[in-house]
Design an enzyme around this catalytic site. Sequence first.
Site, PDB file in Angstrom:
ATOM      1  CG  ASP A 337      -0.247  -0.062   2.542  1.00  0.00           C
ATOM      2  OD1 ASP A 337       0.885  -0.596   2.590  1.00  0.00           O
ATOM      3  OD2 ASP A 337      -0.799   0.430   3.542  1.00  0.00           O
ATOM      4  CG  HIS A 663      -1.596  -7.049  -1.620  1.00  0.00           C
ATOM      5  ND1 HIS A 663      -2.781  -7.151  -2.301  1.00  0.00           N
ATOM      6  CD2 HIS A 663      -1.667  -5.894  -0.932  1.00  0.00           C
ATOM      7  CE1 HIS A 663      -3.540  -6.116  -2.031  1.00  0.00           C
ATOM      8  NE2 HIS A 663      -2.886  -5.319  -1.196  1.00  0.00           N
ATOM      9  CG  ASP A 713       3.103 -16.325  -5.598  1.00  0.00           C
ATOM     10  OD1 ASP A 713       3.060 -15.166  -5.125  1.00  0.00           O
ATOM     11  OD2 ASP A 713       3.845 -16.655  -6.538  1.00  0.00           O
ATOM     12  CD  GLU A 722       0.470  -5.850   2.134  1.00  0.00           C
ATOM     13  OE1 GLU A 722      -0.513  -6.353   2.700  1.00  0.00           O
ATOM     14  OE2 GLU A 722       0.610  -4.632   1.963  1.00  0.00           O
TER      15      GLU A 722
HETATM   16  O1  9MR Z   1       1.735  -6.722   9.568  1.00  0.00           O
HETATM   17  C1  9MR Z   1       0.479  -6.324  10.076  1.00  0.00           C
HETATM   18  C2  9MR Z   1      -0.087  -7.444  10.901  1.00  0.00           C
HETATM   19  O2  9MR Z   1       0.736  -7.678  12.044  1.00  0.00           O
HETATM   20  C3  9MR Z   1      -1.513  -7.111  11.310  1.00  0.00           C
HETATM   21  O3  9MR Z   1      -2.072  -8.243  11.953  1.00  0.00           O
HETATM   22  C4  9MR Z   1      -2.326  -6.753  10.069  1.00  0.00           C
HETATM   23  C5  9MR Z   1      -3.763  -6.378  10.396  1.00  0.00           C
HETATM   24  O4  9MR Z   1      -3.840  -5.228  11.145  1.00  0.00           O
HETATM   25  O5  9MR Z   1      -1.728  -5.674   9.399  1.00  0.00           O
HETATM   26  C6  9MR Z   1      -0.444  -5.946   8.948  1.00  0.00           C
HETATM   27  O6  9MR Z   1       0.087  -4.787   8.399  1.00  0.00           O
HETATM   28  C7  9MR Z   1      -0.423  -4.313   7.187  1.00  0.00           C
HETATM   29  C8  9MR Z   1      -0.763  -2.859   7.424  1.00  0.00           C
HETATM   30  O7  9MR Z   1      -1.880  -2.778   8.272  1.00  0.00           O
HETATM   31  C9  9MR Z   1      -0.995  -2.091   6.139  1.00  0.00           C
HETATM   32  N1  9MR Z   1       0.126  -2.245   5.257  1.00  0.00           N
HETATM   33  C10 9MR Z   1       0.372  -3.624   4.936  1.00  0.00           C
HETATM   34  C11 9MR Z   1       0.709  -4.411   6.164  1.00  0.00           C
HETATM   35  C12 9MR Z   1       1.054  -5.857   5.853  1.00  0.00           C
HETATM   36  O8  9MR Z   1      -0.027  -6.614   5.465  1.00  0.00           O
END
Ligand code: 9MR
Length: 850
Positions: A337, A663, A713, A722
């Site tokens: 993102d 992602h 994947d 991601e």
């Molecule tokens: O890495 C994060 C994970 O520990 C959390 O459980 C999750 C849900 O809140 O979010 C992950 O972080 C994401 C972030 O919120 C937005 N950017 C991408 C991150 C990786 O998926």
Amino acid sequence: MAAATAFALGAAAAAAAPAAQAQDEPTDLLTNGDFANGTSGWWSTANLTGAVADGEWCLDVPGGTANAWDAIVGQDGLPIVSGESYELQFTARASEDVSVRALVQRPVDPWPTAVEQFPTLTAEPQDFSYTFTAGADWTDGQLAFQIGRHAEPWQFCLSEVKLLTGAEPPVYEPDTGPRVRVNQVAYFEDGPKRATLVTDAAAAVPWQLHDAAGALVASGNTAPHGAESTSGESVHVIDFSGVTASGEGFTITADGETSYPFAIGGDAYSDLAVDAISFYYPQRSGVAIDDAIAPGYGREAGHVDEAPNQGDGAVTCYANACDYALDVTGGWYDAGDHGKYVVNGGISAAQLLSVYERALHAPTGDTARLADGSMRIPEHGDGVPDVLDEARWEVEFLMSMQVPAGEELAGMAHHKIHDEFWTGLPLMPADDPQARYLQPPSTAATLNLAAAAAQASRLFAPYDAEFAAQALEAAETAWAAALAHPDLYAPDTSPAGGGPYGDSKVEDEFYWAAAELFLTTGEKAYEDFVLDSKLHDADVFSGTGFWWGEVAQLAKLDLALVPNALPGRDEVVAQVVAGADLYLSEQDASPWDLGYGANGTFDWGSNSAVLNRLVVVATAFDLTGESQYRDGVFSGLDYILGRNALGNSYVTGYGSHFSQNQHSRWYSHQLDPNLPNPPAGTLSGGPNSIAGTWDPVAQRWLTDCAPQRCYIDDIGSWATNELTVNWNASLAQVANFAADQTGGVQTVPSCEVEYRINGQWPSGFNAQILVTNTGSVPLNHIALKWTLPTGQSIVHSWSVSLDQEGQVVTATDVAGGKALKPGRTFTFGFIGAKDGRPAVAPSFVGCTTG
Ligand code: 9MR
């Protein structure tokens, strides 16, 4: 059937597509899908004009839109039934090769999808077919062809569209490759070498190891393990640790299956160490990415106040919560993102800083590997180690997130900055049209900033005193602000457009920040805070390991490895080693050498958790030199690099079968062939045992999976696949440790060094160094190397000349540049300057001979 096979998932769907055995007579849910009645039943956005001819609807699509959904044709009001399987068919062509988004969704926030595909259209008409099973009942389903997001105008032509009920339910069968699962990259010549065979055989079966030419190198029998819960498989272990051959292209054959090839020895880990760190440059925000530096990844600068970006140059607070604006240009995008989050940026920068700090202090550490010019970044020729330059890019952003002086929360760090709403994929950073806002300050973010900036300060002191001072000031300001506002917790829910990074337990962040400030300044107030923290005597190693929400381990790892005069420091070292013992015991119990997840839970970003545990094990090796820890890191890497239930290497570009559709809004090759896959050395988040409660792709395919298999994947599976700055930092640490075990500093075991601090006064100290040849042959041209602890520098020396670069000191003419005979000792010394804290010896002094 054409483009469906372009997708990993599409291929599976295509294989299952024939609807011949459908139980009910298929019904087409669409109206006028053959355009026999003009466009009756269809709608399109106002920016499209078109006409129907010969059963084909052709529309002129304007250029210059940002999102796929900025131009749409579709039908509404489709009744979708949970559990029912459908087949979406259509024929389409385009005036030029473009990728479009075809989906069946509910046209209501949060836009749940039943199927989402990204076919690539060409001038030739192609037939597409996708099957899917609905997960919910909708009366208002929508078929949409989202055809915006292209720079130039083009023409879209659609015909023969059907949405048929009664399709054969699609199945997802991951390509797990040969049942002999190996580390697909490389085993270490002098390390453990194990593979895992998936088989139902109850008794041992024979195995053979062949070299690239097909010659038999070794053979033996497997050790049956039986059912294994994290994989849901029955497995045997193949142990070929005794093999001493080296080279590329080895394979193992057992039970009628031959593994993917792998190397024994070689420098794959040196490459991985560079790639894992070079990953960060194209994650940078606020700067154009130079294709000459990151080939294939050049792109425009993102979020620099040029339309359609609204820019990060003057960002205000969400919901008018403040009356100032901050320039928060720069930093790294967090993940796939466009958000930038301080807690995650802080731990990522700190782990990169630790790559360098470990190289300074660990016996096998090799700072040359990280030197100026070593990585694919622009800052070559500045004399600063590249990994420090990369970390600084983020630390400066973290500092920019601080509330300005004079405000009520001055010195606190805003938790994050991100778009107002979630954007779609693909979307290049420079094309993001959304407004971006600062989310409220938090204690956790403020302390992560304090910790990372304090660490940056001590590591930059030899290279850029001004930046070191700024970073320390920011860290101390943040610390004071956090003490004044100790309970501003980031919520677990947050407005759309960014991840929450909620954290309401911050004693670990306080402990980590205090430890880093103590290591940088030596000040008593920080020392007292560390010693008084209830985490100081607590076991912080059992449990999940360290991650952005649990950072106490980072404090202990640094207190143990970085020279300092903390009372009772030996106890911290013992805690780290005990933590490593715990992780190794779990690893030893696993037939995959996987020291994680035996309780059945694989968290979001599990691969990072696996690797962070290996960081602890690696540190235990640095502290003790005991080979079981080094071997544990080696075999722990096997799982990440392919010795797992899916036969998949989770590092792009490494192995025969690797993750490549992570992602990401800009590495969106799966959605648009004109965009790249992620760069080599990108770690995928990995299996997530509750992924099915998160993303739509996981909901479709991963609801009933053994933990290790809860991964796909596919670019749509953000809960399993991601890429993020924090996860790659874990990979960077472990890969650099591994690289140092083959190419790192080779010291002479029969050369013993005693480093005595013979006297000290407030601003200086007197050191004496005794070098003894404990072997039986003369040692020629001995050179010594060590790292001066923070706050120390050399004033003058006797009986030797000393070169100092950064904190690294080299003595080159030990014993007068002559041979040192067996049993003899050579002594030299120096006067050092120091800051107010007690002089301490370096962690390690190594001899080389030349
Ligand atoms: O890495 C994060 C994970 O520990 C959390 O459980 C999750 C849900 O809140 O979010 C992950 O972080 C994401 C972030 O919120 C937005 N950017 C991408 C991150 C990786 O998926």
